[in-house]
Design a protein around this motif. Structure first.
Motif, PDB file in Angstrom:
ATOM      1  N   VAL A 361      39.296  39.338  32.362  1.00 20.77           N
ATOM      2  CA  VAL A 361      38.068  39.175  32.945  1.00 20.77           C
ATOM      3  C   VAL A 361      36.988  40.019  31.856  1.00 20.77           C
ATOM      4  O   VAL A 361      36.356  41.129  32.135  1.00 20.77           O
ATOM      5  CB  VAL A 361      37.965  39.867  34.341  1.00 20.77           C
ATOM      6  CG1 VAL A 361      38.281  38.482  35.261  1.00 20.77           C
ATOM      7  CG2 VAL A 361      38.596  40.949  34.706  1.00 20.77           C
ATOM      8  N   THR A 366      33.293  35.292  34.013  1.00 26.84           N
ATOM      9  CA  THR A 366      34.604  35.254  34.207  1.00 26.84           C
ATOM     10  C   THR A 366      34.905  36.052  35.494  1.00 26.84           C
ATOM     11  O   THR A 366      35.636  35.412  36.457  1.00 26.84           O
ATOM     12  CB  THR A 366      35.768  35.548  33.140  1.00 26.84           C
ATOM     13  OG1 THR A 366      35.364  36.758  32.878  1.00 26.84           O
ATOM     14  CG2 THR A 366      35.662  34.724  32.142  1.00 26.84           C
ATOM     15  N   ASN A 369      33.638  33.542  38.401  1.00 25.33           N
ATOM     16  CA  ASN A 369      34.628  32.547  38.460  1.00 25.33           C
ATOM     17  C   ASN A 369      35.820  32.752  39.370  1.00 25.33           C
ATOM     18  O   ASN A 369      36.026  32.241  40.356  1.00 25.33           O
ATOM     19  CB  ASN A 369      34.955  31.761  37.046  1.00 25.33           C
ATOM     20  CG  ASN A 369      33.756  31.161  36.514  1.00 25.33           C
ATOM     21  OD1 ASN A 369      32.923  30.783  37.266  1.00 25.33           O
ATOM     22  ND2 ASN A 369      33.883  31.054  35.220  1.00 25.33           N
TER      23      ASN A 369
END
Ligand code: NDP
Ligand code: MG
Length: 389
Positions: A361, A366, A369
């Protein structure tokens, strides 16, 4: 003068922070305030402290705020994450206190760091989600993150500038919460009302439930890893029901330093504002004879599996702490709604973690998400564990 912006000014920490401002009006000035939905209280705070900028979570809250009326010269910074960013990066702020609940302030903390502001950090979820990104940015920018969370604040005080090289172990104290000593079977039937009765601290609802499950301590283990640069196996948790010792550091020579104090968040908040100075505080003195015995016990991770899950997330690293945090927020909200039982909270988290294949990450995108996917999955798991009425 220290010029402060407060994210979450209407909450438990936010109101304690304004009490610190009241006690030190000659040293601290409020330049920004942000809150979620409590427009009436934010309007009263804005009238009293005359910040340059305010923000709220929703357009409806801003409508209510403008209907009540703001003083001339108070700008509205916007809503949602953008509003938090506007308050946190206001050019007049030197210190940003991040004390909003949830995870919406992540971008705001990063924006404040990029602007070179000192971060007084109460919100531990930000570091659990994106500890690497936040601490890298702070190191790159030469920005201090001063912890407000009482345990980490205690450790910061004990370390007094010493780094990870000098640390053998960090010892985080936990009150044990309202259900200390209960068995797993007894915990099946506890209610949200009972879980909201914390024995030693008055806090917001989410962190109070986290204290009852011991997830709060688990999140704090991850927070300590990022703040102090130590590995999971160097962080120990002891249950200390009196909440007098706020945490301890064992140095490499075996010496243990502890910080003791009254259970009042104004103390760590003031330290974060005054650092590196010390200011007098109008708080009651700690009466050690009245405190009497100070006890320390190993935590019961069979009855309280959340602590074990947090260590597992930290050891696996990458995206697993994001999933832990997201699933916990969903499970706690469902428990507070009366939809799932107390012991379903760790079940939701564990199943969400088991189903997740960890990924790197490296960016906030990210992180967001993974967070969104984990929340959706945790909702499905929680639906399957709903109580039958
Ligand atoms: P509260 O629930 O009492 O307060 C939360 C605050 O955040 C309120 O001001 C709320 O506004 C605001 N808020 C919520 N969502 C948003 C949003 N999307 N945008 C802007 N503001 C928002 O929580 P606490 O004060 O207890 O805790 C705050 C944080 O500090 C948590 O992360 C917690 O873990 C941490 N912490 C708290 C401690 C404590 O003693 N309370 C100790 C250690 C850490 P509104 O009410 O207007 O909706
Ligand atoms: Mg704490």
């Amino acid at each position: 003068m220290k010029r402060i912006a407060i994210l979450g000014s209407t909450g438990s920490i936010g109101q304690s922070a304004l009490a610190v401002v009241d006690a030190h009006a000659d040293r601290v000035e409020v330049v920004g305030l942000a809150a979620g939905s409590n427009a009436d209280l934010l309007a009263a705070q804005a009238a009293r402290y005359r910040p340059r900028i305010v923000a709220m979570a929703t357009g409806a809250a801003i409508d209510r705020l403008t209907a009540i009326g703001l003083e001339r010269g108070v700008a509205i910074g916007g809503t949602g994450r953008d509003g938090l960013v506007a308050v946190a990066s206001h050019p007049d702020a030197d210190v940003v206190l991040c004390a909003s609940s949830g995870t919406d302030a992540l971008e705001a903390v990063l924006a404040a760091i990029e602007c070179g502001k000192t971060i007084a950090l109460a919100n531990k979820e930000v570091l659990v989600m994106a500890g690497g990104i936040v601490t890298d940015a702070a190191a790159r920018r030469g920005v201090a993150i001063v912890p407000v969370d009482s345990e980490h604040n205690a450790i910061h005080q004990c370390l007094h500038g010493r780094g990870a090289r000098d640390i053998r172990r960090l010892i985080l104290t936990a009150s044990g919460g309202p259900f200390r000593g209960r068995s797993a079977a007894e915990l099946e039937r506890v209610t949200a009302d009972a879980a909201l009765q914390h024995p030693t601290w008055r806090m917001g609802r989410k962190i109070t439930i986290d204290s009852a499950t011991l997830m709060n301590k688990g999140l704090e283990v991850i927070e300590a890893h990022w703040l102090f640069g130590v590995r999971a196996e160097q962080i120990e948790v002891v249950v200390h029901p009196q909440s007098v010792v706020h945490s301890m550091v064992e140095l490499i020579d075996g010496s243990i330093l502890a910080q003791l104090g009254v259970t009042d968040m104004r103390l760590p908040i003031q330290y974060a504002f005054s650092y590196p100075e010390r200011w007098p505080a109008p708080l009651a003195a700690l009466d050690l004879a009245r405190a009497g015995r100070l006890e320390f016990h190993a935590p019961d991770t069979a009855a309280f599996p959340c602590l074990r899950l947090a260590y597992r997330a930290l050891e696996a690293a990458r995206s697993l702490p994001v999933v832990l945090n997201a699933a916990n927020e969903i499970a706690v909200a469902r428990f507070l709604d009366g939809r799932i039982g107390f012991t379903a909270i760790p079940q939701v988290i564990e199943r969400a973690m088991d189903a997740h294949a960890p990924v790197e990450v490296p960016t906030i995108a990210t992180v967001r998400n993974v967070d969104a996917a984990a929340r959706a999955h945790a909702q499905d798991i929680a639906r399957g564990l709903e109580l039958k009425v």
